[in-house]
Design a protein around this motif. Structure first.
Motif, PDB file in Angstrom:
ATOM      1  N   MET A 146       8.326 -11.370 -51.505  1.00 44.41           N
ATOM      2  CA  MET A 146       9.705 -11.805 -51.321  1.00 44.41           C
ATOM      3  C   MET A 146      10.674 -10.706 -51.738  1.00 44.41           C
ATOM      4  SD  MET A 146      10.101 -14.834 -50.034  1.00 44.41           S
ATOM      5  CE  MET A 146      11.718 -15.311 -50.622  1.00 44.41           C
ATOM      6  N   LEU A 147      10.252  -9.859 -52.652  1.00 44.77           N
ATOM      7  CA  LEU A 147      11.095  -8.753 -53.095  1.00 44.77           C
ATOM      8  C   LEU A 147      11.306  -7.774 -51.947  1.00 44.77           C
ATOM      9  CD1 LEU A 147       9.395  -8.190 -56.544  1.00 44.77           C
ATOM     10  CD2 LEU A 147      11.638  -9.205 -56.172  1.00 44.77           C
ATOM     11  N   GLN A 148      12.515  -7.260 -51.827  1.00 43.65           N
ATOM     12  CA  GLN A 148      12.840  -6.341 -50.735  1.00 43.65           C
ATOM     13  C   GLN A 148      12.379  -4.924 -51.054  1.00 43.65           C
ATOM     14  OE1 GLN A 148      17.080  -6.746 -49.981  1.00 43.65           O
ATOM     15  NE2 GLN A 148      16.952  -8.964 -50.224  1.00 43.65           N
ATOM     16  N   GLN A 149      12.137  -4.158 -50.011  1.00 42.51           N
ATOM     17  CA  GLN A 149      11.626  -2.797 -50.159  1.00 42.51           C
ATOM     18  C   GLN A 149      12.798  -1.814 -50.249  1.00 42.51           C
ATOM     19  OE1 GLN A 149      10.158  -5.114 -47.854  1.00 42.51           O
ATOM     20  NE2 GLN A 149       8.849  -5.464 -49.617  1.00 42.51           N
ATOM     21  N   LYS A 150      13.389  -1.713 -51.448  1.00 44.86           N
ATOM     22  CA  LYS A 150      14.575  -0.891 -51.652  1.00 44.86           C
ATOM     23  C   LYS A 150      14.271   0.486 -52.228  1.00 44.86           C
ATOM     24  CE  LYS A 150      18.007  -4.569 -52.299  1.00 44.86           C
ATOM     25  NZ  LYS A 150      19.089  -5.058 -53.195  1.00 44.86           N
ATOM     26  N   MET A 151      13.091   0.679 -52.764  1.00 47.97           N
ATOM     27  CA  MET A 151      12.792   1.949 -53.426  1.00 47.97           C
ATOM     28  C   MET A 151      12.520   3.054 -52.414  1.00 47.97           C
ATOM     29  SD  MET A 151      10.676   1.407 -56.912  1.00 47.97           S
ATOM     30  CE  MET A 151      11.268   0.327 -58.212  1.00 47.97           C
ATOM     31  N   LYS A 152      13.060   4.223 -52.706  1.00 53.87           N
ATOM     32  CA  LYS A 152      12.858   5.393 -51.869  1.00 53.87           C
ATOM     33  C   LYS A 152      11.768   6.277 -52.476  1.00 53.87           C
ATOM     34  CE  LYS A 152      17.710   5.248 -50.475  1.00 53.87           C
ATOM     35  NZ  LYS A 152      19.029   5.931 -50.495  1.00 53.87           N
ATOM     36  N   PRO A 153      11.223   7.216 -51.695  1.00 54.90           N
ATOM     37  CA  PRO A 153      10.164   8.085 -52.230  1.00 54.90           C
ATOM     38  C   PRO A 153      10.542   8.798 -53.524  1.00 54.90           C
ATOM     39  CG  PRO A 153      10.303   8.318 -49.844  1.00 54.90           C
ATOM     40  CD  PRO A 153      11.434   7.431 -50.251  1.00 54.90           C
ATOM     41  N   ARG A 154      11.780   9.270 -53.620  1.00 50.36           N
ATOM     42  CA  ARG A 154      12.182   9.989 -54.834  1.00 50.36           C
ATOM     43  C   ARG A 154      12.167   9.065 -56.054  1.00 50.36           C
ATOM     44  NH1 ARG A 154      17.660   9.154 -56.131  1.00 50.36           N
ATOM     45  NH2 ARG A 154      18.862   8.025 -54.531  1.00 50.36           N
ATOM     46  N   HIS A 155      12.499   7.785 -55.848  1.00 47.46           N
ATOM     47  CA  HIS A 155      12.458   6.831 -56.958  1.00 47.46           C
ATOM     48  C   HIS A 155      11.028   6.668 -57.469  1.00 47.46           C
ATOM     49  CE1 HIS A 155      16.251   4.886 -55.033  1.00 47.46           C
ATOM     50  NE2 HIS A 155      16.593   5.789 -55.926  1.00 47.46           N
ATOM     51  N   LEU A 156      10.114   6.434 -56.553  1.00 48.08           N
ATOM     52  CA  LEU A 156       8.727   6.178 -56.935  1.00 48.08           C
ATOM     53  C   LEU A 156       8.118   7.397 -57.609  1.00 48.08           C
ATOM     54  CD1 LEU A 156       6.992   3.647 -56.563  1.00 48.08           C
ATOM     55  CD2 LEU A 156       5.913   4.739 -54.612  1.00 48.08           C
ATOM     56  N   THR A 157       8.424   8.586 -57.090  1.00 51.18           N
ATOM     57  CA  THR A 157       7.876   9.815 -57.669  1.00 51.18           C
ATOM     58  C   THR A 157       8.354  10.011 -59.094  1.00 51.18           C
ATOM     59  OG1 THR A 157       7.759  10.870 -55.488  1.00 51.18           O
ATOM     60  CG2 THR A 157       7.729  12.316 -57.418  1.00 51.18           C
ATOM     61  N   MET A 158       9.640   9.811 -59.346  1.00 53.67           N
ATOM     62  CA  MET A 158      10.177  10.036 -60.677  1.00 53.67           C
ATOM     63  C   MET A 158       9.778   8.939 -61.654  1.00 53.67           C
ATOM     64  SD  MET A 158      11.388  12.943 -60.431  1.00 53.67           S
ATOM     65  CE  MET A 158      12.052  13.101 -62.077  1.00 53.67           C
ATOM     66  N   ILE A 159       9.571   7.725 -61.162  1.00 48.76           N
ATOM     67  CA  ILE A 159       9.056   6.657 -62.027  1.00 48.76           C
ATOM     68  C   ILE A 159       7.673   7.026 -62.525  1.00 48.76           C
ATOM     69  CG2 ILE A 159       8.188   4.277 -62.023  1.00 48.76           C
ATOM     70  CD1 ILE A 159      10.553   3.555 -60.229  1.00 48.76           C
ATOM     71  N   ALA A 160       6.867   7.608 -61.634  1.00 55.87           N
ATOM     72  CA  ALA A 160       5.503   7.999 -62.010  1.00 55.87           C
ATOM     73  C   ALA A 160       5.509   9.208 -62.933  1.00 55.87           C
ATOM     74  CB  ALA A 160       4.682   8.302 -60.751  1.00 55.87           C
ATOM     75  N   VAL A 161       6.388  10.171 -62.656  1.00 56.83           N
ATOM     76  CA  VAL A 161       6.366  11.419 -63.417  1.00 56.83           C
ATOM     77  C   VAL A 161       7.053  11.276 -64.768  1.00 56.83           C
ATOM     78  CG1 VAL A 161       7.139  13.821 -63.443  1.00 56.83           C
ATOM     79  CG2 VAL A 161       6.214  12.835 -61.344  1.00 56.83           C
ATOM     80  N   GLY A 162       8.222  10.642 -64.781  1.00 58.34           N
ATOM     81  CA  GLY A 162       8.981  10.605 -66.028  1.00 58.34           C
ATOM     82  C   GLY A 162       9.282   9.232 -66.573  1.00 58.34           C
ATOM     83  N   GLY A 163       8.831   8.190 -65.875  1.00 57.14           N
ATOM     84  CA  GLY A 163       9.209   6.835 -66.265  1.00 57.14           C
ATOM     85  C   GLY A 163       8.792   6.420 -67.658  1.00 57.14           C
ATOM     86  N   SER A 164       7.622   6.841 -68.107  1.00 54.98           N
ATOM     87  CA  SER A 164       7.120   6.382 -69.408  1.00 54.98           C
ATOM     88  C   SER A 164       7.398   7.369 -70.534  1.00 54.98           C
ATOM     89  CB  SER A 164       5.609   6.122 -69.312  1.00 54.98           C
ATOM     90  OG  SER A 164       4.910   7.327 -69.082  1.00 54.98           O
ATOM     91  N   ILE A 165       8.120   8.450 -70.242  1.00 54.78           N
ATOM     92  CA  ILE A 165       8.475   9.394 -71.300  1.00 54.78           C
ATOM     93  C   ILE A 165       9.607   8.779 -72.117  1.00 54.78           C
ATOM     94  CG2 ILE A 165       9.333  11.703 -71.818  1.00 54.78           C
ATOM     95  CD1 ILE A 165       8.227  12.626 -69.156  1.00 54.78           C
ATOM     96  N   GLY A 166       9.346   8.518 -73.380  1.00 52.41           N
ATOM     97  CA  GLY A 166      10.350   7.872 -74.207  1.00 52.41           C
ATOM     98  C   GLY A 166      10.001   7.949 -75.676  1.00 52.41           C
ATOM     99  N   THR A 167      10.085   6.810 -76.334  1.00 54.03           N
ATOM    100  CA  THR A 167       9.880   6.758 -77.777  1.00 54.03           C
ATOM    101  C   THR A 167       8.516   7.304 -78.184  1.00 54.03           C
ATOM    102  OG1 THR A 167      11.174   4.723 -77.680  1.00 54.03           O
ATOM    103  CG2 THR A 167      10.131   5.254 -79.769  1.00 54.03           C
ATOM    104  N   GLY A 168       7.491   6.988 -77.397  1.00 56.01           N
ATOM    105  CA  GLY A 168       6.139   7.402 -77.765  1.00 56.01           C
ATOM    106  C   GLY A 168       5.989   8.905 -77.887  1.00 56.01           C
ATOM    107  N   LEU A 169       6.628   9.653 -76.983  1.00 55.81           N
ATOM    108  CA  LEU A 169       6.533  11.113 -77.028  1.00 55.81           C
ATOM    109  C   LEU A 169       7.565  11.698 -77.982  1.00 55.81           C
ATOM    110  CD1 LEU A 169       5.410  13.812 -75.966  1.00 55.81           C
ATOM    111  CD2 LEU A 169       7.125  13.701 -74.155  1.00 55.81           C
ATOM    112  N   PHE A 170       8.823  11.315 -77.823  1.00 53.62           N
ATOM    113  CA  PHE A 170       9.899  11.955 -78.582  1.00 53.62           C
ATOM    114  C   PHE A 170       9.887  11.595 -80.066  1.00 53.62           C
ATOM    115  CE2 PHE A 170      12.149  12.137 -74.322  1.00 53.62           C
ATOM    116  CZ  PHE A 170      12.011  13.512 -74.205  1.00 53.62           C
ATOM    117  N   VAL A 171       9.496  10.371 -80.401  1.00 52.82           N
ATOM    118  CA  VAL A 171       9.527   9.912 -81.792  1.00 52.82           C
ATOM    119  C   VAL A 171       8.127   9.598 -82.314  1.00 52.82           C
ATOM    120  CG1 VAL A 171      10.475   8.207 -83.395  1.00 52.82           C
ATOM    121  CG2 VAL A 171      11.850   8.981 -81.456  1.00 52.82           C
ATOM    122  N   GLY A 172       7.353   8.803 -81.569  1.00 55.86           N
ATOM    123  CA  GLY A 172       6.033   8.375 -82.034  1.00 55.86           C
ATOM    124  C   GLY A 172       5.056   9.506 -82.250  1.00 55.86           C
TER     125      GLY A 172
END
Length: 590
Positions: free
Chosen positions: A74-100
Motif C-alpha cells: 500500500m505504501l507508495q514508491q517515492k524513494m529515488k536511487p540516490r535515497h536508497l544508496t545513501m540510506i545504505a551507505v550512511g544511514g546507520s552512521i550515528g551514535t554507535g560510531l561517533f560516541v559508542g
C-alpha cells in the motif's frame, strides 16, 4: 428461441464484463501537490488502494499482469536511487560510531575494537547480500519480517517483528537524549535538557509529517554530511599520526603505533573483545533498512544492487579505517572515553580537541547532533513500517494497517512517536534505571534481526531449488550464496554466546549481592528472554508451524519473472562491456 438466445447473450455479456473487470489502482498524481506532500486534510484520508507502482521484470512471462501489479504494498514508491544508496551507505552512521566507539575502545582496546568490527562487518556484508537477493525478487511490505512469515515460522516471525518494533521504540528516546546532551557540549546553561528534548521531539514529528519523502531526503543529506566528516577525519588523523598536527597540540610529533605499545592493544583480554561485539552490532544497526525501503522504490532490480554493495565500502572505508586511526591516536585508558556524556565522550571530538585544531571539534559535534537526529527518524521509519506489516499479516491490530493518501502509515507512526516522551525520564536521577533497561531491550535485538535474514535466505534458497528453479533466474545473487548466510548464523550465535559469557562474568569487579548480579545479567541479556516470550505468545495465539520447502509460496509479491535463459542472455550482453565498465559494475552496481 429468441428469449433463450437473449438469455444466453445476456449471460455471456455478464461473463465478459466480469472477466474484463480490472483492479482499480490508486493514482496519487491526480491529487494536489500539497496532498502528496501530506500537508492537506485530504492527505490524511485512507488511500483507496495500491498504486501498483513497482516494475515487473519479465512481465511477458506472467498470465495475469494486473494481478501481479495489484500484489504490491500500500505504501507508495517515492524513494529515488540516490535515497536508497545513501540510506545504505550512511544511514546507520550515528551514535554507535561517533560516541559508542569510545566506550568500545575503553573495554576492548584498539585491537579488540578492530576484531569485533571486522567480524561483524564481514557478517553484515553477507546479511545485506542475502537481503538484497530476496528484496529485489520480493519487494514486499515489511521486508524481512514478511519474508520470515513465509520462509520461516510465522510464530518466530511474530517474535522477531515485535522485537524489532520494540528495538526502535526503545532507541528513539535514547537518541533524543543523546542529541540533547550533544548540544550541551557548547554549555549546559544554554537550555535545560528538557528543553532540548522537546525541540528534537518536535523536529522529528515535523519531518515525519512528510512521510517517506521527508525521511528519504533527510537521510540523503545527513548521510552526505556524515560521509564528508568521516573522510575529512581520516585525512586529518593520518596527518596527526605522522606528526603533522599544530605545534600547540598533542600530535606535533610522530606517534605511529605507540598507543598499541602503551597502554597496549587489548584492554581486558578475551572478555573485553566479547564485550565489544554488541557495541559493534549496535553501531551497524539500521543497515537492514534497505530491505524495508525496497518496497518504496519503483524498481528495486535497478536500485538495490548499488545500495547493497555500498555496505561494503561503508564498512571498509568508514568504519574500519576511522576506527584504526582512533586506536592509533587515543589510548584505551583515556579517562574522557568513559567520564563524559554525549559528544564529550566521542573519540572523534577528543582527538580533534587534543590536536589543537580550532573549530573542528564543534563541527564534529554538530555532525553528531545531526546524526543522532537522523537515527531518531530511522527509529520512526523502521518501527512504523514493521508495525504496519505486523497488522497486515494479522499479528497486530488492523488499525495499524492504515495508510493514508500521502503514503504514511499514520497510526503506526503515531504509536512510535508516543514513546519519545520517555526521554524526559533522563531529567531525574531515577530515570537512569529506565534508560538502562531501554538499552538492555535494544542491545541484542539487531542480532536477532540479522539472524532472521540469514535463516530466511537459507530457507529461500532451499525452497527455490526444491520447486525446480535455478539460481540463474535470480536478478541478483548474494555474493556468498547460502554459505554466506550460514557464516552469518554461526557468527551471530557465537556473539550471543560471548555476550552470555560477559553477562554472567561482567568486566570489572564482580557484584557481591545476588540482586546486582541478576540486574547486570538482564541488562546485558534482556533481549533473549523477551524474544522467547514473544515466540511463546505467537505460537499460543496462531499455533503455526514452519512449512516444508516444497509448500513455501514463491510467487506472492514476486516482481521478477525472467527465465534463466533471459537472465543468462542479459548477463552475456553485459560481459561484452569494456573492462573498466565491468569492474565498476562488480564493485558498485550489478
Amino acid at each position: 428461441m429468441d428469449e433463450k438466445k437473449k438469455a444466453t447473450d445476456s449471460a455471456s455479456d455478464k461473463s465478459q464484463t466480469k472477466a474484463a473487470k480490472h483492479v482499480e489502482f490508486y493514482d496519487p498524481s491526480k491529487e494536489s501537490r500539497w496532498t502528496r506532500l501530506g500537508l492537506t486534510v485530504e492527505s490524511f484520508k485512507r488511500a483507496p488502494g495500491t498504486t501498483g507502482g513497482q516494475v515487473v521484470a519479465g512481465s511477458q512471462n506472467v498470465h495475469d499482469l494486473e494481478k501481479i501489479l495489484a500484489d504490491s504494498p500500500m505504501l507508495q514508491q517515492k524513494m529515488k536511487p540516490r535515497h536508497l544508496t545513501m540510506i545504505a551507505v550512511g544511514g546507520s552512521i550515528g551514535t554507535g560510531l561517533f560516541v559508542g566507539s569510545g566506550a568500545a575502545l575503553n573495554r576492548g582496546g584498539p585491537a579488540g575494537v578492530l576484531i569485533a568490527w571486522v567480524l561483524i562487518g564481514i557478517m553484515l556484508i553477507n546479511v545485506t547480500q542475502a537481503l538484497g537477493e530476496m528484496s529485489i525478487l520480493y519487494p514486499v511490505s515489511g521486508g524481512f519480517y514478511t519474508l520470515a512469515v513465509r520462509f520461516l515460522d510465522p510464530s518466530f516471525a511474530f517474535a522477531m517483528g515485535w522485537n524489532y518494533v520494540f528495538q526502535w521504540v526503545a532507541t528513539l528516546p535514547l537518541e533524543i537524549v543523546v542529541a540533547g546532551q550533544t548540544v550541551q557540549y557548547w554549555g549546559e546553561d544554554l537550555m535545560p535538557l528538557a528543553g532540548w528534548i522537546t525541540i528534537f521531539w518536535v523536529v522529528i514529528v515535523i519531518v515525519s509529517v512528510f512521510g517517506t519523502l521527508g525521511f528519504a531526503e533527510e537521510e540523503f543529506w545527513s548521510s552526505c554530511l556524515k560521509l564528508l566528516v568521516v573522510i575529512m577525519f581520516v585525512f586529518i588523523g593520518i596527518v596527526c599520526i605522522c606528526g603533522g598536527g599544530p605545534k600547540s597540540g598533542a600530535y606535533s610529533n610522530y606517534i605511529g603505533g605507540s598507543k598499541w605499545k602503551d597502554p597496549g592493544p587489548f584492554a581486558h583480554g578475551f572478555k573485553g573483545v566479547c564485550a565489544v561485539f554488541v557495541t559493534a552490532a549496535f553501531a551497524f544497526a539500521g543497515t537492514e533498512l534497505v530491505g524495508l525501503a525496497a518496497s518504496e522504490t519503483p524498481n528495486p532490480r535497478e536500485t538495490m544492487p548499488a545500495a547493497v554493495k555500498g555496505t561494503f565500502w561503508r564498512i571498509t572505508i568508514i568504519y574500519i579505517l576511522s576506527l584504526t586511526i582512533i586506536g592509533l591516536l587515543i589510548g584505551y585508558d583515556e579517562p574522557r572515553l568513559i567520564g563524559g556524556s554525549g559528544a564529550a565522550a566521542s573519540p572523534f571530538v577528543i582527538t580533534l580537541k587534543d590536536a589543537g585544531i580550532r573549530g573542528l571539534d564543534h563541527f564534529i559535534n554538530a555532525t553528531i547532533c545531526i546524526s543522532v537526529l537522523s537515527i531518531g527518524l530511522s527509529c520512526v521509519y523502521a518501527g512504523s513500517r514493521t508495525l504496519t506489516a505486523l497488522a497486515e499479516t494479522g499479528y497486530a491490530p488492523k488499525l495499524f494497517a492504515y495508510v493514508d493518501k500521502s503514503s504514511r502509515p499514520l497510526p503506526s507512526v503515531i504509536a512510535v512517536l508516543m514513546f519519545a516522551p520517555l526521554a524526559y525520564c533522563k531529567i531525574v536521577d531515577a530515570g537512569n534505571d529506565v534508560f538502562d533497561w531501554l538499552l538492555a531491550l535494544s542491545g541484542l535485538s539487531t542480532l536477532f534481526t540479522w539472524l532472521t535474514i540469514c535463516l530466511c535466505h537459507i530457507r529461500f534458497r532451499r525452497a527455490w531449488a526444491v520447486q525446480g528453479h535455478s539460481t540463474d533466474e535470480l536478478p541478483f545473487k548474494a555474493l556468498g550464496g547460502a554459505y554466506g548466510s550460514w557464516f552469518g548464523v554461526i557468527l551471530i550465535t557465537l556473539v550471543l554466546i560471548g555476550q552470555l559469557y560477559v553477562a554472567i562474568w561482567p568486566l570489572g569487579e564482580r557484584p557481591e549481592s545476588s540482586s546486582e548480579i541478576a540486574k547486570n545479567f538482564f541488562e546485558a541479556y534482556l533481549a533473549v528472554p523477551v524474544m522467547i516470550l514473544f515466540y511463546v505468545i505467537g505460537f499460543a495465539w496462531k499455533r503455526t508451524l514452519p512449512q516444508r520447502a516444497h509448500a513455501i509460496d514463491l510467487d506472492s509479491g514476486r516482481k521478477s519473472w525472467l527465465t534463466a535463459e533471459e537472465m543468462n542472455q542479459w548477463r552475456a550482453e553485459r560481459r561484452q562491456a569494456p573492462w573498466y565498465v565491468r569492474i565498476y559494475r562488480i564493485l558498485f552496481t550489478n
